[in-house]
Design a protein around this motif. Structure first.
Motif, PDB file in Angstrom:
ATOM      1  N   ARG A 151      12.034 -15.059   1.027  1.00 25.09           N
ATOM      2  CA  ARG A 151      10.934 -15.456   0.145  1.00 25.09           C
ATOM      3  C   ARG A 151      11.256 -16.695  -0.662  1.00 25.09           C
TER       4      ARG A 151
ATOM      5  N   PHE B  84      -1.763  -3.308   5.699  1.00 28.25           N
ATOM      6  CA  PHE B  84      -0.532  -2.570   5.453  1.00 28.25           C
ATOM      7  C   PHE B  84      -0.012  -1.963   6.766  1.00 28.25           C
TER       8      PHE B  84
ATOM      9  N   VAL C 252      -2.328  -9.205   0.925  1.00 33.73           N
ATOM     10  CA  VAL C 252      -2.948  -7.909   1.204  1.00 33.73           C
ATOM     11  C   VAL C 252      -1.991  -6.954   1.908  1.00 33.73           C
ATOM     12  N   THR C 253      -0.707  -7.288   1.915  1.00 25.41           N
ATOM     13  CA  THR C 253       0.200  -6.536   2.782  1.00 25.41           C
ATOM     14  C   THR C 253       0.357  -5.076   2.391  1.00 25.41           C
ATOM     15  N   PHE C 254       0.029  -4.721   1.159  1.00 19.96           N
ATOM     16  CA  PHE C 254       0.137  -3.315   0.774  1.00 19.96           C
ATOM     17  C   PHE C 254      -1.221  -2.610   0.789  1.00 19.96           C
ATOM     18  N   GLN C 255      -2.268  -3.310   1.183  1.00 18.98           N
ATOM     19  CA  GLN C 255      -3.599  -2.716   1.083  1.00 18.98           C
ATOM     20  C   GLN C 255      -3.902  -1.840   2.280  1.00 18.98           C
ATOM     21  N   PHE C 256      -3.669  -0.534   2.087  1.00 18.32           N
ATOM     22  CA  PHE C 256      -3.840   0.403   3.192  1.00 18.32           C
ATOM     23  C   PHE C 256      -5.276   0.895   3.313  1.00 18.32           C
TER      24      PHE C 256
ATOM     25  N   ARG D 293       9.748  -6.719   2.113  1.00 19.26           N
ATOM     26  CA  ARG D 293      10.599  -5.713   1.455  1.00 19.26           C
ATOM     27  C   ARG D 293      10.381  -4.400   2.190  1.00 19.26           C
TER      28      ARG D 293
ATOM     29  N   ARG E   4      10.000  -0.914   0.574  1.00 18.05           N
ATOM     30  CA  ARG E   4       8.789  -0.620  -0.204  1.00 18.05           C
ATOM     31  C   ARG E   4       7.629  -0.195   0.690  1.00 18.05           C
ATOM     32  N   TYR E   5       7.538  -0.825   1.860  1.00 13.78           N
ATOM     33  CA  TYR E   5       6.478  -0.445   2.790  1.00 13.78           C
ATOM     34  C   TYR E   5       6.706   0.972   3.293  1.00 13.78           C
TER      35      TYR E   5
ATOM     36  N   LEU F 177       5.832   3.414   0.470  1.00 15.90           N
ATOM     37  CA  LEU F 177       4.391   3.614   0.302  1.00 15.90           C
ATOM     38  C   LEU F 177       3.851   4.508   1.412  1.00 15.90           C
TER      39      LEU F 177
ATOM     40  N   ASP G 112      15.528 -10.093   2.425  1.00 18.46           N
ATOM     41  CA  ASP G 112      14.100 -10.409   2.323  1.00 18.46           C
ATOM     42  C   ASP G 112      13.828 -11.324   1.127  1.00 18.46           C
ATOM     43  N   ALA G 113      14.628 -11.169   0.071  1.00 22.68           N
ATOM     44  CA  ALA G 113      14.455 -12.026  -1.105  1.00 22.68           C
ATOM     45  C   ALA G 113      14.829 -13.466  -0.759  1.00 22.68           C
TER      46      ALA G 113
ATOM     47  N   GLN H  74       0.817 -13.129   6.917  1.00 23.51           N
ATOM     48  CA  GLN H  74       0.073 -12.157   6.122  1.00 23.51           C
ATOM     49  C   GLN H  74       0.340 -12.195   4.614  1.00 23.51           C
TER      50      GLN H  74
END
Lengths: 331, 252
Positions: free
Chosen positions: B79, A177, B111-115, A197, A200-201, A204, B75-76, B106
C-alpha cells in the motif's frame, strides 16, 4: 439473465408458500433453518477455504441466548434473534481472531477447541440449565402484534428469515468483498502482495458466517421452543460439514440442499434408530470418494459439460455457474 | 546526491544457522532499473522476500524512501507503493484475465469490504482493466481463465496486475524465467517503458536482458554483495567472472 433469476426466485417463493400445506411445517422449518446454517458455514468453507469445526458453538449458543432473553427477560422473538445473532457474531470475532492465524488442520483444531469451551460453558452455566436445556420457550407475538403461536404462521416467519439469510450469503459471495475473498482463496500470497489485508477479509467472512449461523440457531428455538446441548455439541459441527459436502461446497445453493437431505433423512428414517448414523456415514464416504463436488456441484459440472459439448455458442463465460442450482431450498 | 528509493542497512537473515543473506547494504536510486544478479543460491530471492517483508530479517533495517519499513507487514508495504512479482507466476488461476487485473484495482473504489453490495459495481473498473491489458497486449484474451494461459502469458498478466496498483517501486523476481523469446522481447520493452517513471529492482538470470535494461547491477554471492556498478564495470570484474565460472549462464 436477470429476468430468469427473477422467475426462479418467484417459483421458489411460490413453492415455499405452498409447501406447509403439503408437508409438516415443523419439518420444513427445521430444514430451512439448517439450510441457512449450512449456507452460512459454506461461506467460510466454500468461499474462503477455511474448514471450521466449531460452528455448532455459534448455532447452539445463539439458541441459548435467544431462548433465555425470550423466556426469562420476556423479549419478543425478534429481540431473541437479534440478541442471539449479536452474541454469535461476537463469538465469531473471538474465534476468528484466534483461528485465522493458523491454516488447514490447525485452523480446524483451534475452532474445535474453542467450540468445546463454549460447550462446557453451556453445560455448566446456570442460565442454560445443563442437561435439561431451556425448555418451554414461549412463542410471543412478533413485534408484539403478529401472532406466531401456531405452526403455520410461524412457518412463514421462519421461511422469510431463512431465505433472507441465504440471500445475504449469496449476495456476499457475489459482492466486491466476495471477489476479494475469491482472490485470497486462489492465491493468498499474491493477494497480500497486492496490498490486501488478508486477515481482515478472513475475519469479516468468519464473523458473517458465525452471525448467520446464529440467526439460524436463535430462530430454531421458536420452532422447538427448546434450546439444548445437542445444538452446541461437536457432532453438530460435524453435521454441518456433512451438509455442505453432500450438497456441494463452493456452490451457493448446494449446502442448503445438503441440509434438506440430511434433515429429511433424520426425520423419515428416525424409525430405524442408529441406522441413520450408519447411513449418513455411508453417504459421507460415497460423496467424498465418488461425487466430490456434491449434488449441486456434480449437477453443475454435468450441465456445463453438456453445454460445452452441445453447442458452439461459447459466448457466455462461466463466471456465474452457481445461478443454475437455485431450486434448492424448498424441497 | 540522488534520491534513494530502497535502502537496506546490514540486512541479514539466517535459516537454521545458514546465513542466506549476510549484511547486505543495498541502495536503489529512485527512477532507475536496478538488477540483482548472482549464481544460484546467492540469496537474491531471499533479499526480495526480505525487502517486501515476506520474510522477517534477523537483523538490519530497510527503508522505502524516507520511511523505515523494517517492522511492516507485506500488504502494508504494497500500500505504500512497493509491489512485487513472484518467481513462480502468481496469478489468480480461477479468475478470468480481466478479473485478475480488476481485483487489484478494486481498492480504488473503496468497496472491498462491502459484502452487501452487488459485484456489478466492479464493472466500473472494466475499462481501466482493459486499458492495462491492452498495454501488455492481452486485451484479446481478457475473458479467458488465467489458469488456461501459457506460462509466459501468466507472467505478463502478473505484471499487468502489478501495474494496476500504479506502484512507485516495482520488484520483479525473474520476470523472464520460462518465457519464449517473443515474450522476452515484449516484456523487456514493457519493463523499459514502465521503468520510465518508476523504480524497478529485478532479479534476473537472463544476462542479456540485464545488460540491456539495467542502469545499475548488484552482484550477490553467498548472501553478500560481491560487486556493484554498471554492466560494463560488473562484467569485467574478476571476482564476478570467477563467481560465475562453472555456473550455467543463461543467455537467451
Amino acid at each position: 439473465m436477470s429476468t430468469r433469476s427473477v422467475i426462479v426466485f418467484l417459483l421458489v417463493v411460490a413453492l415455499l408458500a405452498a409447501a406447509p400445506f403439503v408437508v409438516y411445517p415443523v419439518f420444513l422449518m427445521k430444514a430451512l433453518l439448517f439450510a441457512l446454517f449450512a449456507s452460512a458455514f459454506n461461506l467460510l468453507l466454500g468461499y474462503v477455504g477455511l474448514l471450521s469445526f466449531g460452528h455448532a458453538a455459534f448455532f447452539g449458543f445463539a439458541a441459548y441466548v435467544s431462548a433465555h432473553v425470550v423466556k426469562v427477560w420476556e423479549w419478543g422473538p425478534e429481540g431473541g434473534i437479534v440478541a442471539g445473532t449479536a452474541v454469535a457474531a461476537a463469538l465469531g470475532l473471538v474465534f476468528g481472531w484466534l483461528a485465522i492465524r493458523r491454516q488447514g488442520i490447525y485452523f480446524a483444531m483451534v475452532t474445535l477447541a474453542l467450540a468445546q469451551m463454549v460447550y462446557f460453558v453451556s453445560l455448566q452455566a446456570s442460565f442454560t440449565h445443563g442437561e435439561d436445556g431451556i425448555q418451554a420457550v414461549p412463542r410471543r407475538p412478533l413485534f408484539g402484534i403478529v401472532d406466531i403461536s401456531d405452526n403455520l404462521s410461524l412457518y412463514f416467519f421462519v421461511a422469510v428469515v431463512a431465505v433472507a439469510g441465504m440471500l445475504l450469503v449469496r449476495r456476499a459471495i457475489h459482492s466486491p468483498f466476495g471477489e476479494v475473498l475469491r482472490a485470497i482463496r486462489e492465491n493468498e500470497q499474491r493477494a497480500r502482495s497486492l496490498g490486501f489485508r488478508v486477515d481482515r477479509y478472513k475475519l469479516l467472512a468468519f464473523v458473517l458466517s458465525a452471525a448467520l449461523a446464529g440467526v439460524a440457531g436463535s430462530t430454531k428455538i421458536l420452532v422447538f421452543q427448546l434450546a439444548s446441548l445437542s445444538d452446541v455439541e461437536w457432532m453438530m459441527s460435524g453435521e454441518v460439514v456433512l451438509m455442505a459436502l453432500i450438497g456441494g461446497m463452493g456452490t451457493v445453493w448446494g449446502p442448503a440442499l445438503g441440509a434438506v437431505v440430511i434433515v429429511a433423512m433424520q426425520n423419515y428414517l428416525a424409525q430405524f434408530g442408529a441406522m441413520v448414523t450408519i447411513l449418513q456415514g455411508i453417504i459421507f464416504v460415497a460423496v467424498v470418494l465418488l461425487f466430490r463436488r456434491g449434488i449441486v456441484g456434480e449437477a453443475l459440472a454435468f450441465w456445463e459439460k453438456r453445454r460445452k459439448a452441445g453447442a458452439a455458442d461459447d459466448t457466455a463465460s462461466a463466471t456465474l455457474p452457481e445461478r443454475q442450482g437455485k431450486a434448492a431450498p424448498g424441497e | 546526491m540522488a534520491e534513494v528509493a530502497i535502502r537496506t542497512e546490514n540486512l541479514s537473515v539466517s535459516f537454521a544457522g545458514f546465513r542466506a543473506v549476510d549484511g547486505v547494504d543495498l541502495s536503489v536510486e529512485a527512477g532507475t532499473i536496478h538488477a540483482l544478479i548472482g549464481p544460484n543460491g546467492a540469496g537474491k530471492t531471499t533479499c526480495f522476500n526480505l525487502i517486501t517483508k515476506f520474510i522477517r530479517p534477523s537483523s538490519g533495517r530497510i527503508w522505502l524512501g524516507e520511511q523505515d519499513i523494517t517492522a511492516l507487514e507485506p500488504d502494508a508495504v504494497a500500500r505504500l507503493g512497493m509491489v512485487r512479482s513472484f518467481q513462480i507466476s502468481a496469478v489468480f488461476p480461477g479468475l478470468s484475465v480481466l478479473e485478475n487485473v480488476r481485483v487489484a484495482l478494486q481498492p480504488t473504489l473503496g468497496v472491498t469490504f462491502q459484502f452487501w453490495r452487488s459485484n456489478r459495481i466492479l464493472r466500473r473498473l472494466d475499462d481501466q482493466a482493459m486499458a492495462l491489458l491492452d498495454r501488455v497486449g492481452m486485451a484479446a484474451v481478457a475473458g479467458e481463465r488465467a489458469a488456461d494461459l501459457s506460462y509466459g502469458r501468466k507472467r505478463v498478466l502478473e505484471i499487468a496486475t502489478t501495474l494496476a496498483l500504479d506502484p512507485s517501486v516495482l520488484l520483479l523476481d525473474e520476470p523472464m524465467a520460462g518465457m519464449g523469446a517473443e515474450d522476452v522481447a515484449m516484456v523487456a520493452n514493457l519493463i523499459r517503458e514502465v521503468g520510465r517513471n518508476r523504480t524497478i529492482l529485478m532479479v534476473e538470470h537472463n544476462l542479456s536482458v540485464v545488460a540491456d535494461l539495467s542502469d545499475r547491477i548488484t552482484v550477490l554471492q553467498r548472501g553478500q554483495i560481491l560487486a556493484e556498478g554498471s554492466y560494463a564495470e560488473v562484467s569485467s570484474d574478476r571476482r564476478v567472472i570467477e563467481a560465475y565460472m562453472g555456473e550455467e549462464v543463461t543467455d537467451a
